[in-house]
Scaffold this active site. Structure first.
Site, mmCIF file in Angstrom:
data_model
loop_
_atom_site.group_PDB
_atom_site.id
_atom_site.type_symbol
_atom_site.label_atom_id
_atom_site.label_comp_id
_atom_site.label_asym_id
_atom_site.label_seq_id
_atom_site.Cartn_x
_atom_site.Cartn_y
_atom_site.Cartn_z
ATOM 1 N N ASP A 143 -9.795 -8.307 8.439
ATOM 2 C CA ASP A 143 -10.882 -7.361 8.335
ATOM 3 C C ASP A 143 -12.200 -7.981 8.956
ATOM 4 O O ASP A 143 -12.998 -7.352 9.344
ATOM 5 C CB ASP A 143 -10.847 -6.733 6.852
ATOM 6 C CG ASP A 143 -9.609 -5.877 6.584
ATOM 7 O OD1 ASP A 143 -8.755 -5.868 7.289
ATOM 8 O OD2 ASP A 143 -9.601 -5.557 5.570
ATOM 9 N N LYS A 184 -14.357 0.530 4.287
ATOM 10 C CA LYS A 184 -13.345 -0.756 4.238
ATOM 11 C C LYS A 184 -13.544 -1.859 4.495
ATOM 12 O O LYS A 184 -13.384 -3.064 3.888
ATOM 13 C CB LYS A 184 -11.887 -0.144 4.878
ATOM 14 C CG LYS A 184 -10.776 -0.848 4.756
ATOM 15 C CD LYS A 184 -10.159 -1.163 3.569
ATOM 16 C CE LYS A 184 -9.143 -1.911 3.527
ATOM 17 N NZ LYS A 184 -8.256 -2.176 2.373
ATOM 18 N N GLU A 203 -7.786 2.201 1.208
ATOM 19 C CA GLU A 203 -7.499 1.532 -0.259
ATOM 20 C C GLU A 203 -8.222 0.311 -0.564
ATOM 21 O O GLU A 203 -8.608 -0.345 0.263
ATOM 22 C CB GLU A 203 -5.837 1.255 0.149
ATOM 23 C CG GLU A 203 -4.926 2.671 0.151
ATOM 24 C CD GLU A 203 -4.977 3.184 -1.076
ATOM 25 O OE1 GLU A 203 -5.455 2.587 -2.166
ATOM 26 O OE2 GLU A 203 -3.914 4.191 -1.316
ATOM 27 N N PHE A 204 -8.352 0.291 -1.547
ATOM 28 C CA PHE A 204 -8.928 -1.052 -2.118
ATOM 29 C C PHE A 204 -7.862 -1.633 -3.348
ATOM 30 O O PHE A 204 -8.341 -1.694 -4.492
ATOM 31 C CB PHE A 204 -10.330 -0.589 -2.908
ATOM 32 C CG PHE A 204 -11.165 0.105 -1.865
ATOM 33 C CD1 PHE A 204 -12.024 -0.468 -0.812
ATOM 34 C CD2 PHE A 204 -11.184 1.283 -2.077
ATOM 35 C CE1 PHE A 204 -12.709 0.309 -0.099
ATOM 36 C CE2 PHE A 204 -12.151 2.182 -1.297
ATOM 37 C CZ PHE A 204 -12.858 1.450 -0.132
ATOM 38 N N THR A 210 -1.304 -3.319 10.397
ATOM 39 C CA THR A 210 -2.142 -3.436 11.550
ATOM 40 C C THR A 210 -2.566 -4.828 11.646
ATOM 41 O O THR A 210 -3.589 -4.920 11.235
ATOM 42 C CB THR A 210 -3.230 -2.411 11.514
ATOM 43 O OG1 THR A 210 -3.896 -2.658 10.216
ATOM 44 C CG2 THR A 210 -2.822 -0.805 11.543
ATOM 45 N N ASN A 233 -15.771 -15.790 -7.647
ATOM 46 C CA ASN A 233 -16.647 -17.097 -7.701
ATOM 47 C C ASN A 233 -15.953 -18.314 -7.778
ATOM 48 O O ASN A 233 -16.261 -19.602 -8.165
ATOM 49 C CB ASN A 233 -17.659 -16.879 -8.789
ATOM 50 C CG ASN A 233 -16.986 -16.814 -10.038
ATOM 51 O OD1 ASN A 233 -16.078 -16.807 -10.216
ATOM 52 N ND2 ASN A 233 -18.041 -16.815 -11.132
ATOM 53 N N GLU A 289 -3.130 -7.577 -3.651
ATOM 54 C CA GLU A 289 -1.775 -7.827 -3.710
ATOM 55 C C GLU A 289 -1.462 -8.436 -4.984
ATOM 56 O O GLU A 289 -2.122 -9.246 -5.735
ATOM 57 C CB GLU A 289 -1.514 -9.051 -2.619
ATOM 58 C CG GLU A 289 -1.822 -8.432 -1.093
ATOM 59 C CD GLU A 289 -1.624 -9.415 -0.171
ATOM 60 O OE1 GLU A 289 -0.360 -10.100 -0.369
ATOM 61 O OE2 GLU A 289 -2.365 -9.463 0.813
ATOM 62 N N THR A 297 -5.298 -0.203 7.483
ATOM 63 C CA THR A 297 -6.659 -0.534 7.920
ATOM 64 C C THR A 297 -6.856 -0.434 9.388
ATOM 65 O O THR A 297 -6.189 -1.016 10.144
ATOM 66 C CB THR A 297 -7.218 -1.769 7.165
ATOM 67 O OG1 THR A 297 -6.741 -2.126 6.011
ATOM 68 C CG2 THR A 297 -8.711 -2.257 7.570
ATOM 69 N N CYS A 341 -5.358 -9.394 3.960
ATOM 70 C CA CYS A 341 -6.691 -8.254 4.427
ATOM 71 C C CYS A 341 -7.997 -9.210 4.848
ATOM 72 O O CYS A 341 -8.437 -8.712 6.066
ATOM 73 C CB CYS A 341 -6.954 -7.637 3.170
ATOM 74 S SG CYS A 341 -5.826 -6.363 2.555
ATOM 75 N N ASN A 349 -14.534 -5.558 2.102
ATOM 76 C CA ASN A 349 -13.617 -6.561 2.265
ATOM 77 C C ASN A 349 -14.456 -7.800 2.864
ATOM 78 O O ASN A 349 -14.246 -8.829 2.624
ATOM 79 C CB ASN A 349 -12.531 -6.503 3.050
ATOM 80 C CG ASN A 349 -11.228 -5.715 2.222
ATOM 81 O OD1 ASN A 349 -11.526 -5.766 1.093
ATOM 82 N ND2 ASN A 349 -10.447 -5.420 2.891
ATOM 83 N N VAL A 389 0.908 -1.272 0.171
ATOM 84 C CA VAL A 389 0.045 -0.050 -0.150
ATOM 85 C C VAL A 389 0.888 1.309 0.263
ATOM 86 O O VAL A 389 0.609 2.193 -0.701
ATOM 87 C CB VAL A 389 -0.850 -0.072 1.373
ATOM 88 C CG1 VAL A 389 -1.637 1.225 1.318
ATOM 89 C CG2 VAL A 389 -1.990 -1.184 1.180
#
Length: 385
Positions: free
Chosen positions: A255, A195, A140-141, A82, A241, A144, A117, A251, A199, A11
């Site tokens: 999250d 955020k 942020e979206f 985090t 899917n 990786e 996050t 994440c 997620n 990020v």
């Protein structure tokens, strides 16, 4: 304009490169090896756009001592880790808190944008504790492996403050973007919620299609046909899917758990189910493998997806642990690791020896496995992330 970015993970590095195209940027990174790599135009992470853009003539320098740059920058962006603390049911925000204090000790009027996050309500709490209104959250979206691409072509830009300052920061991101994304100004607490809810929704989709596959496996149905039929509905679509061993990565696991923790005093069923479903899926996968009665299981790659070099919170580790509890011998093929073992797991990077395993399990299929396809256990039916 001079901008300081703290933390050179995917990020932070993406933000640093993004802004260094039009501004002077100083990156702050405590890891000397990572700092030296970036300054020598070498990416420390696997990301084709980062690798490409680092070779350009960027106005970017990475340092370990930030104090001078905190003093004379116009904006500081915090993008430090985090990690989720399982015991506290809360993100470990200690590094973010320390960086904020360090900045304000040098420049009490500095505008600070948090990209890490964080729990819902953290920004308001940080403002009160530090007696400043200059702390803003902006989610942020980023994927990786495609973080810089997603920074250059953002799906949307959200800045957590309805003010002229918020507009200024939003325009800074919008100017750097190569597309014309939708933009939003909202309070930081709502931005924090966006955020985590975004997620968690993605984790829900992963879990939904994984449970569809579990059902199909149980009753010997064609998973691919069912998913194609379901996803052809434009209201559902083809994203997220492709069945897997479970959602993982940096994440989604943390999250979803943090959002569930924020729901402590709010009645809920779905959020808890999303967290629980991931564990259920990994146990289901492990049982299917164990039902084949293998003595040696070979794990093809620890990474969550193709093109990635990241193992963090990969779902494969929980599957491995379930197998080891049943005294199954597990070996790993992971070319990015040069050691003989990793977290107690034996590494066998001689492919000819590795494929002597009774069964090969792969979260994501690879053409290298074509010759031993009859030995491969995977849930990857579309051969994509």
């Amino acid at each position: 304009m001079k901008i300081t970015v703290v933390g050179m993970g995917y990020v932070g590095l993406s933000n640093a490169i993004l802004f260094s195209l039009n501004n002077e940027v100083v990156g702050i990174e405590v890891d000397e090896k990572k700092k030296d790599l970036i300054n020598n135009k070498i990416s420390p992470i696997s990301d084709s756009f980062i690798e490409k853009y680092l070779k350009e003539d960027l106005n970017l320098t990475v340092k370990t001592d930030p104090k001078k740059d905190y003093k004379d920058s116009e904006l500081v962006i915090i993008a430090v880790p985090t990690n989720y603390d399982e015991k506290k049911d809360y993100f470990d925000t200690s590094i973010v808190e320390r960086v904020i204090k360090d900045i304000l000790e040098v420049n009490k009027d500095m505008d600070i944008v948090i990209k890490s996050t964080i729990p819902i309500g953290f920004t308001q709490k940080a403002r009160k504790e530090n007696n400043t209104e200059n702390i803003i959250f902006s989610p942020e979206f980023l994927r990786e492996g495609k973080a810089l691409y997603d920074s250059l072509y953002p799906s949307r830009i959200i800045i957590g403050e309805k003010s002229q300052r918020g507009e200024k920061i939003l325009n800074l991101y919008k100017k750097a973007a190569l597309n014309n994304p939708e933009t939003f100004l909202m309070d930081s607490t709502e931005a924090e919620a966006v955020k985590l809810f975004a997620n968690t929704y993605l984790a829900m989709r992963v879990s939904y299609f994984n449970e569809l596959d579990s059902f199909a496996s149980k009753y010997n149905l064609n998973t691919k046909d069912i998913i194609n039929g379901v996803s052809s509905d434009p209201r559902i679509g083809n994203m997220y899917n492709n069945p897997s061993f479970g959602y993982g990565g940096y994440c989604l696991p943390k999250d979803t758990k943090q959002l569930l923790s924020n729901f402590k005093d709010v009645p809920n069923e779905i959020i808890k189910a999303i967290v629980d479903a991931n564990d259920t899926r990994k146990k289901f996968v492990a049982k299917e493998i164990l039902d084949k009665k293998p003595k040696v299981v070979g794990v093809y790659r620890l990474t969550m997806k193709s093109g990635s070099d990241n193992f963090r919170k990969s779902a494969i580790f929980d599957v491995i642990n379930f197998l080891k509890e049943e005294n199954v011998d597990v070996i790993i093929y992971e070319p990015t690791l040069k050691e003989e073992s990793y977290e107690g797991l034996k590494i066998v990077n001689d492919f000819s020896k590795f494929i002597e395993s009774d069964i090969i399990i792969a979260n994501r299929y690879d053409s290298n496995l074509d010759k031993i396809k009859d030995k491969v256990y995977t849930k990857d039916i579309f051969f994509r992330d």
